[in-house]
Design an enzyme around this catalytic site. Structure first.
Site, mmCIF file in Angstrom:
data_model
loop_
_atom_site.group_PDB
_atom_site.id
_atom_site.type_symbol
_atom_site.label_atom_id
_atom_site.label_comp_id
_atom_site.label_asym_id
_atom_site.label_seq_id
_atom_site.Cartn_x
_atom_site.Cartn_y
_atom_site.Cartn_z
ATOM 1 N N HIS A 45 0.829 -1.205 0.000
ATOM 2 C CA HIS A 45 0.000 0.000 0.000
ATOM 3 C C HIS A 45 0.868 1.262 0.000
ATOM 4 C CE1 HIS A 45 -2.862 -2.862 2.111
ATOM 5 N NE2 HIS A 45 -3.587 -2.439 1.093
ATOM 6 N N GLN A 161 -9.645 -8.083 -10.260
ATOM 7 C CA GLN A 161 -10.294 -6.877 -9.741
ATOM 8 C C GLN A 161 -9.875 -5.647 -10.541
ATOM 9 O OE1 GLN A 161 -10.575 -5.767 -5.351
ATOM 10 N NE2 GLN A 161 -8.847 -4.504 -5.979
#
Length: 287
Positions: A45, A161
């Site tokens: 992240h 995704q």
């Protein structure tokens, strides 16, 4: 764009002040980049945040564990949550804002709209997680409408995704660039994931075998070997190592996600497999 700006992180929990801030940035001609997350942040992240700072003037990270993308027997209740640590990490990484809505803010009483992307969602993870990608597409479209970024960044570990979000943005004429970043890994190859903390020490020692199998398949398929025998051997190796069930191990076209028997254009090898109670997913490019 300033190269050494160290912003003070602003936290937004309701929509009106978030829109005031992003609206002011847009009015000032600043480029906004969104990094959607479900929290439990790790180096993957933070790499997205660092890249977002290079792409834009303002970086917004969302933290929202989205209930609509979890099935009835999945890990929504136990999904790791540590918002205070996440906010500290975002501030240290140089994000400008954190959007941390409650479930009732995202899905108020009477909410009855969803976004469904057909085709891309019907195999791979979609075959084992009914409704998952509808929940993903819906929440991401909402986040894009709420933040109104110029670009949004997603990791390639969740490759299906990423393709679903790209298609939704394209089909709905959303004025935003959807960008993917290569998967960040541990030194032994294991893809970084918030769910890795579920692994026991013994399972953690086995987990890098998933990457090793994918790497061998990607290399052989890239040299022209047929997919079926490679995938059969790979599945057998994973099961012998202790993975099970192996939900899928497949070679798919990199854009359409259509099955590929012999690689003649960019493709991916993708896998999902349980190790104990932990579901691991990973993928690698071919060609």
């Amino acid at each position: 764009m300033p190269l050494h700006r160290l912003p003070t992180l602003q936290r937004f929990e309701t929509l009106a002040p978030l829109r005031r801030a992003t609206g002011a940035w847009r009015a000032a001609g600043e480029r906004i980049v969104l990094v959607p997350t479900m929290g439990a942040l790790h180096e993957g992240h933070l790499a997205l945040i660092a890249h977002a700072r290079r792409l834009g003037d303002r970086v917004v990270a969302s933290i929202f564990v989205n209930p609509t993308q979890f099935g009835p027997n999945e890990d929504f209740a136990r999904y790791p949550r540590d918002t205070e640590t996440d906010l500290r990490l975002l501030a240290e990484a140089g994000a400008d804002a954190a959007w941390t809505p409650e479930v009732a803010t995202m899905y108020p009483p009477g909410f009855s709209t969803s976004v469904r992307v057909s085709g891309l969602t019907e195999g791979l993870c979609g075959a084992f997680r009914p409704g998952h990608f509808e929940g993903v597409a819906t929440v991401v479209v909402k986040l894009l409408n709420q933040v109104r970024p110029h670009a949004a960044l997603f990791g390639e570990k969740d490759y299906q995704q990423l393709q679903v979000i790209r298609r939704a943005a394209r089909d709905l004429d959303l004025d935003v660039a959807i960008e993917g970043m290569p998967t960040r890994r541990e030194t032994d190859g294991l893809a970084l994931s918030s769910r890795n903390r579920y692994l026991s020490p013994a399972e953690r020692a086995i987990a890098p075998r998933l990457y090793a199998v994918l790497a061998r398949i990607a290399d052989a398929a890239g040299r022209g070997e047929a997919a079926a025998p490679l995938l059969d051997r790979g599945r057998a190796e994973l099961e012998a190592a202790g993975f099970g069930p192996v939900q899928y191990l497949e070679i798919r076209d990199a854009e359409s996600l259509a099955p590929v028997e012999r690689v003649e254009r960019p493709a991916r090898v993708l896998a999902a497999a349980y190790l104990g109670r932990t579901r691991l997913i990973d993928n690698l490019p071919i060609g």
